[in-house]
Motif scaffolding. Structure first.
Motif, mmCIF file in Angstrom:
data_model
loop_
_atom_site.group_PDB
_atom_site.id
_atom_site.type_symbol
_atom_site.label_atom_id
_atom_site.label_comp_id
_atom_site.label_asym_id
_atom_site.label_seq_id
_atom_site.Cartn_x
_atom_site.Cartn_y
_atom_site.Cartn_z
ATOM 1 N N HIS A 83 -9.809 10.713 7.592
ATOM 2 C CA HIS A 83 -8.904 9.197 7.512
ATOM 3 C C HIS A 83 -7.793 9.531 6.547
ATOM 4 C CE1 HIS A 83 -7.576 5.049 7.807
ATOM 5 N NE2 HIS A 83 -7.411 4.959 6.580
ATOM 6 N N ASP A 84 -6.474 9.217 6.845
ATOM 7 C CA ASP A 84 -5.179 8.854 5.919
ATOM 8 C C ASP A 84 -5.188 7.820 5.306
ATOM 9 O OD1 ASP A 84 -2.852 9.055 5.053
ATOM 10 O OD2 ASP A 84 -2.046 10.464 6.178
ATOM 11 N N VAL A 85 -5.015 7.686 3.841
ATOM 12 C CA VAL A 85 -5.301 6.368 3.135
ATOM 13 C C VAL A 85 -3.884 5.621 3.180
ATOM 14 C CG1 VAL A 85 -7.045 7.178 1.656
ATOM 15 C CG2 VAL A 85 -4.575 7.480 0.864
ATOM 16 N N THR A 86 -2.851 6.201 3.842
ATOM 17 C CA THR A 86 -1.588 5.299 4.171
ATOM 18 C C THR A 86 -1.806 4.456 5.240
ATOM 19 O OG1 THR A 86 -0.664 7.132 5.652
ATOM 20 C CG2 THR A 86 0.016 7.482 3.173
ATOM 21 N N PHE A 87 -2.839 4.542 5.930
ATOM 22 C CA PHE A 87 -3.106 3.557 6.895
ATOM 23 C C PHE A 87 -4.402 2.749 6.347
ATOM 24 C CE2 PHE A 87 -1.321 7.068 9.307
ATOM 25 C CZ PHE A 87 -0.381 6.417 9.999
ATOM 26 N N PRO A 88 -4.492 1.589 6.594
ATOM 27 C CA PRO A 88 -5.634 0.716 6.502
ATOM 28 C C PRO A 88 -7.321 1.223 6.611
ATOM 29 C CG PRO A 88 -4.014 -0.619 7.111
ATOM 30 C CD PRO A 88 -3.648 0.603 7.436
ATOM 31 N N LEU A 89 -8.219 1.000 5.706
ATOM 32 C CA LEU A 89 -9.561 1.448 6.155
ATOM 33 C C LEU A 89 -10.507 0.254 5.929
ATOM 34 C CD1 LEU A 89 -11.468 3.805 6.742
ATOM 35 C CD2 LEU A 89 -11.574 4.086 3.972
ATOM 36 N N TYR A 90 -11.364 0.155 6.828
ATOM 37 C CA TYR A 90 -12.294 -1.244 6.789
ATOM 38 C C TYR A 90 -13.828 -0.491 6.739
ATOM 39 C CZ TYR A 90 -8.197 -3.337 8.314
ATOM 40 O OH TYR A 90 -6.675 -3.780 8.454
ATOM 41 N N VAL A 91 -14.287 -0.667 5.506
ATOM 42 C CA VAL A 91 -15.570 -0.119 5.408
ATOM 43 C C VAL A 91 -16.245 -1.325 4.433
ATOM 44 C CG1 VAL A 91 -15.283 2.227 5.711
ATOM 45 C CG2 VAL A 91 -14.945 1.334 3.404
ATOM 46 N N GLU A 92 -17.524 -1.102 4.271
ATOM 47 C CA GLU A 92 -18.120 -2.065 3.205
ATOM 48 C C GLU A 92 -18.799 -1.297 2.078
ATOM 49 O OE1 GLU A 92 -18.073 -5.224 4.013
ATOM 50 O OE2 GLU A 92 -16.857 -4.867 5.591
ATOM 51 N N VAL A 93 -18.158 -1.312 0.845
ATOM 52 C CA VAL A 93 -18.644 -0.726 -0.312
ATOM 53 C C VAL A 93 -18.724 -1.382 -1.494
ATOM 54 C CG1 VAL A 93 -18.020 1.653 0.583
ATOM 55 C CG2 VAL A 93 -16.322 0.289 -0.678
ATOM 56 N N ASP A 94 -19.323 -1.011 -2.800
ATOM 57 C CA ASP A 94 -19.370 -1.667 -3.763
ATOM 58 C C ASP A 94 -18.474 -0.874 -4.770
ATOM 59 O OD1 ASP A 94 -21.830 -3.118 -3.078
ATOM 60 O OD2 ASP A 94 -22.774 -0.906 -3.142
ATOM 61 N N ARG A 95 -17.971 0.213 -4.735
ATOM 62 C CA ARG A 95 -17.163 0.941 -5.743
ATOM 63 C C ARG A 95 -16.268 1.985 -4.889
ATOM 64 N NH1 ARG A 95 -19.428 -1.974 -8.945
ATOM 65 N NH2 ARG A 95 -20.700 -1.511 -10.697
ATOM 66 N N ILE A 96 -14.889 1.920 -5.359
ATOM 67 C CA ILE A 96 -14.106 2.922 -4.502
ATOM 68 C C ILE A 96 -13.551 3.675 -5.761
ATOM 69 C CG2 ILE A 96 -11.694 3.095 -3.614
ATOM 70 C CD1 ILE A 96 -12.542 -0.051 -2.583
ATOM 71 N N PHE A 97 -13.397 4.900 -5.558
ATOM 72 C CA PHE A 97 -12.776 5.988 -6.249
ATOM 73 C C PHE A 97 -11.582 6.572 -5.590
ATOM 74 C CE2 PHE A 97 -16.942 6.152 -8.339
ATOM 75 C CZ PHE A 97 -16.820 6.564 -9.476
ATOM 76 N N ASN A 98 -10.359 6.063 -5.824
ATOM 77 C CA ASN A 98 -9.031 6.540 -5.274
ATOM 78 C C ASN A 98 -8.587 7.941 -5.760
ATOM 79 O OD1 ASN A 98 -7.106 6.335 -3.250
ATOM 80 N ND2 ASN A 98 -5.645 5.202 -4.715
ATOM 81 N N LEU A 99 -8.809 8.919 -5.170
ATOM 82 C CA LEU A 99 -8.748 10.217 -5.539
ATOM 83 C C LEU A 99 -7.465 10.874 -4.521
ATOM 84 C CD1 LEU A 99 -11.074 9.673 -7.410
ATOM 85 C CD2 LEU A 99 -11.552 12.401 -7.203
ATOM 86 N N ALA A 100 -7.241 10.165 -3.325
ATOM 87 C CA ALA A 100 -6.392 10.927 -2.414
ATOM 88 C C ALA A 100 -5.174 11.233 -2.904
ATOM 89 C CB ALA A 100 -6.435 10.188 -1.188
ATOM 90 N N CYS A 101 -4.571 12.334 -3.085
ATOM 91 C CA CYS A 101 -3.172 12.742 -3.438
ATOM 92 C C CYS A 101 -3.032 14.258 -3.562
ATOM 93 C CB CYS A 101 -2.445 12.058 -4.267
ATOM 94 S SG CYS A 101 -0.806 12.131 -4.407
ATOM 95 N N PRO A 102 -2.149 14.888 -2.790
ATOM 96 C CA PRO A 102 -1.983 16.194 -3.303
ATOM 97 C C PRO A 102 -1.682 16.394 -4.814
ATOM 98 C CG PRO A 102 -0.721 15.687 -1.525
ATOM 99 C CD PRO A 102 -1.139 14.650 -1.843
ATOM 100 N N ALA A 103 -2.260 17.350 -5.413
ATOM 101 C CA ALA A 103 -2.318 17.424 -6.848
ATOM 102 C C ALA A 103 -1.428 18.647 -7.609
ATOM 103 C CB ALA A 103 -3.416 17.091 -7.539
ATOM 104 N N SER A 104 -1.303 19.626 -6.703
ATOM 105 C CA SER A 104 -0.355 20.672 -7.264
ATOM 106 C C SER A 104 1.102 20.676 -6.719
ATOM 107 C CB SER A 104 -1.149 22.021 -6.932
ATOM 108 O OG SER A 104 -1.068 22.125 -5.354
ATOM 109 N N PRO A 105 1.919 21.255 -7.543
ATOM 110 C CA PRO A 105 3.392 21.161 -7.267
ATOM 111 C C PRO A 105 3.512 21.967 -5.719
ATOM 112 C CG PRO A 105 3.111 21.646 -9.568
ATOM 113 C CD PRO A 105 1.709 21.476 -8.945
ATOM 114 N N ILE A 106 2.808 23.118 -5.506
ATOM 115 C CA ILE A 106 3.411 23.679 -4.224
ATOM 116 C C ILE A 106 2.739 22.790 -3.108
ATOM 117 C CG2 ILE A 106 0.827 24.725 -3.942
ATOM 118 C CD1 ILE A 106 2.277 27.333 -3.326
#
Length: 317
Positions: free
Chosen positions: A61-84
């Motif tokens: 799934h791509d987080v730029t689109f809404p997501l519908y799940v049932e959870v207690d905690r969310i860790f948002n780590l989605a993003c390319p992190a190196s310059p290249i």
């Protein structure tokens, strides 16, 4: 009956370098994990050992689109992190940080879930304050080639704190400094992976600039421990909190260490410094020590040895 101590945890970017290690720790602690990744930079190899585990679920799934799940905690780590990677599609990088934050914050608001944002030391830009403390506002070029990442993450922090103030959402904002370890991609353009791969292949080690610019390097296990501790703090600790290793090394020192530990015959060559590349970067972790009781425990020599062992298998393959 569901064990009340078991949390349902969403990890976006869960197949990435940091996300996969986080999934490992959460599963080992007995939690149920939904790993979300669009595999732009993440890899199934990083989480292949978890597939089939009844506590683990993988969702493309791509987080730029809404997501519908049932959870207690969310860790948002989605993003390319190196310059290249983040400069390959800078518009999408900004959208991942901004739209992704909006979508995950909206999900957290609906569920009344606690949410952690993996922010970055890049919010400090090329800093005029050294070491960097959380109350420093940074020095970022808003129209430079790194701005898609730097400003995207800064905007995400803004959104998190506005949701916190406006909707009383329980947030955690973590500013991650340079992190290294197994599962880094060999072609991600980061200094540790670059140096190790070049050394193992016997190629010249490329230093950009004069080699006197400094960075701090935190081993991935230490980083994940800090992330987990921050998530479990009370509502009075929203962050931002720096998580990184305050040990400071020049690029030349790092290159020499890699050559020594790999036993490589590689020479060191110098190239022009890229645009807006910061000359100094070191975290002040006083707040992490005070609020989380956290400090890194893995020395650079030890962490590099583990990382080199991992890359020997990757480069050999």
């Amino acid at each position: 009956m569901r064990n009340s101590s078991v949390q349902r945890v969403l990890v976006t970017g869960g197949a990435g370098f940091l996300g996969s290690h986080l999934c490992d720790r959460l599963i080992a602690a007995g939690h149920d994990v939904i790993c979300v990744d669009n595999f732009y930079t993440g890899s199934k190899d990083n989480i292949r050992h978890l597939i089939g585990n009844p506590r683990f679920e993988l969702l493309r799934h791509d987080v730029t689109f809404p997501l519908y799940v049932e959870v207690d905690r969310i860790f948002n780590l989605a993003c390319p992190a190196s310059p290249i990677h983040y400069q390959r599609d800078p518009v999408q990088t900004t959208k991942t940080s901004v739209h992704g934050a909006i979508n995950m914050l909206g999900l957290a608001k609906r569920l009344h879930a606690r949410i952690l944002q993996a922010s970055t030391s890049e919010v400090y830009g090329d800093p005029e304050v050294h070491p960097q403390t959380e109350d420093y506002w940074g020095r970022v070029n808003p129209i430079g080639t790194r701005a898609c990442y730097d400003e995207g993450k800064r905007c995400a922090e803004t959104l998190f704190f506005d949701y916190h103030r406006q909707h009383r959402l329980e947030i955690k904002v973590m500013r991650i400094f340079n992190t290294y370890g197994p599962r880094m991609q060999p072609d991600d353009g980061r200094v540790v992976s670059n140096f190790i791969v070049q050394a193992l292949k016997g190629e010249p080690i490329t230093i950009y600039g004069d080699g006197n610019q400094t960075r701090s390097f935190c081993y991935v296990d230490d980083l994940i421990e800090g992330m987990l501790r921050l998530m479990e703090t009370g509502p009075d600790v929203p962050g931002p909190i720096n998580i990184g290793n305050p040990g400071e090394f020049t690029m030349r020192e790092l290159a020499e260490m890699v050559v020594r530990q790999t036993g490589s015959k590689s020479s060191i060559v110098y190239m022009p410094l890229p645009s807006d590349d910061p000359r100094q970067r070191r975290p002040d972790i006083s707040l992490a020590r005070e609020k989380l009781g956290w400090a890194p425990t893995v020395a650079l020599e030890e962490g590099m040895a583990r990382t080199i062992d991992y890359f020997r298998t990757v480069v050999a393959a």
